[in-house]
Design an enzyme around this catalytic site. Sequence first.
Site, short mmCIF file in Angstrom:
data_model
loop_
_atom_site.label_atom_id
_atom_site.label_comp_id
_atom_site.label_asym_id
_atom_site.label_seq_id
_atom_site.Cartn_x
_atom_site.Cartn_y
_atom_site.Cartn_z
N ASP A 193 4.78 -3.14 6.30
CA ASP A 193 5.97 -3.97 6.15
C ASP A 193 5.67 -5.46 6.08
O ASP A 193 4.58 -5.91 6.43
CB ASP A 193 6.91 -3.77 7.34
N ASP A 207 -7.28 -5.26 10.77
CA ASP A 207 -7.38 -6.64 10.26
C ASP A 207 -8.37 -7.37 11.17
O ASP A 207 -9.58 -7.17 11.04
CB ASP A 207 -5.95 -7.20 10.29
N GLU A 258 -3.95 4.70 12.22
CA GLU A 258 -3.36 3.37 12.10
C GLU A 258 -3.27 2.98 10.64
O GLU A 258 -4.05 3.45 9.80
CB GLU A 258 -4.21 2.39 12.92
N ASP A 259 -2.30 2.12 10.32
CA ASP A 259 -2.12 1.70 8.93
C ASP A 259 -3.25 0.80 8.43
O ASP A 259 -3.81 1.03 7.37
CB ASP A 259 -0.75 1.02 8.72
N PHE A 315 -1.98 -10.01 1.63
CA PHE A 315 -0.93 -9.34 2.39
C PHE A 315 -0.33 -8.20 1.58
O PHE A 315 0.20 -8.41 0.50
CB PHE A 315 0.16 -10.32 2.84
N VAL A 316 -0.44 -7.00 2.13
CA VAL A 316 0.02 -5.82 1.39
C VAL A 316 1.22 -5.16 2.07
O VAL A 316 1.41 -5.26 3.28
CB VAL A 316 -1.13 -4.79 1.21
N LYS A 355 5.06 1.32 13.75
CA LYS A 355 5.68 2.19 12.79
C LYS A 355 4.84 2.29 11.51
O LYS A 355 5.07 3.15 10.68
CB LYS A 355 7.08 1.63 12.41
N GLY A 356 3.91 1.38 11.36
CA GLY A 356 3.19 1.24 10.09
C GLY A 356 2.46 2.48 9.61
O GLY A 356 2.26 2.66 8.41
#
Length: 179
Positions: free
Chosen positions: A158, A102, A98-99, A151-152, A42-43
């Site tokens: 989320d 990483d 994609e969000d 961490f954002v 969902k990101g």
Amino acid sequence: MHQDCEKILLTEEQIQRRVQQIADRLNREYAGKNPLVIGILKGSVVFYSDLIRKLEMPIELDFMAVSSYGAGTTSSGFLKIKKDLDKNVEGRDVIIVEDIIDSGYTLAKLKKLLYARHPASVKIVVLLDKFERRAVAIEPDYSCFDIEDEFVIGYGLDYNEQYRNLPYIGILKRCVYEH
Ligand code: IMP
Ligand code: MG
């Protein structure tokens, strides 16, 4: 600013300006084509909806939901498809949205999975790139922002399904996830 935010990393204005620049590049690259733009749920939904409204060529939309299983907090295991595409990608120019990238495991596996379905091309667009954390050899074709290893949240991202609706990207306070 939300009380769980340490600070705002990227404002709405900064994000919109950068998304327009990336859209301009996509508009040049895909002029005369009809790409299938795949949002990873969902990101990516907020970034996706802003990006597609800045695209000028004809496009088709599709979505996929995946989750990576592995040891601990890294996504080093296998990729589980929770929702597959509606469309056939064979012969299509595919753009994955994609969000954040990483470790890179998720996008590396997703790209391999899509290539097995014989698309004409696959390109990856990410909003954020935590480049220092990369564990596999994969780079996005388009990235809006490189960020540090923090961490954002917000703008689709989320923590425990919360904060996706914040209009900016913020750094989550450590006390929220370190008890
Ligand atoms: P990768 O397989 O390690 O590249 O995993 C990327 C996924 O991890 C993203 O799709 C996000 O769901 C999640 N992720 C990584 N860093 C963050 C972050 O800072 N905030 C929110 N989600 C994150
Ligand atoms: Mg995600």
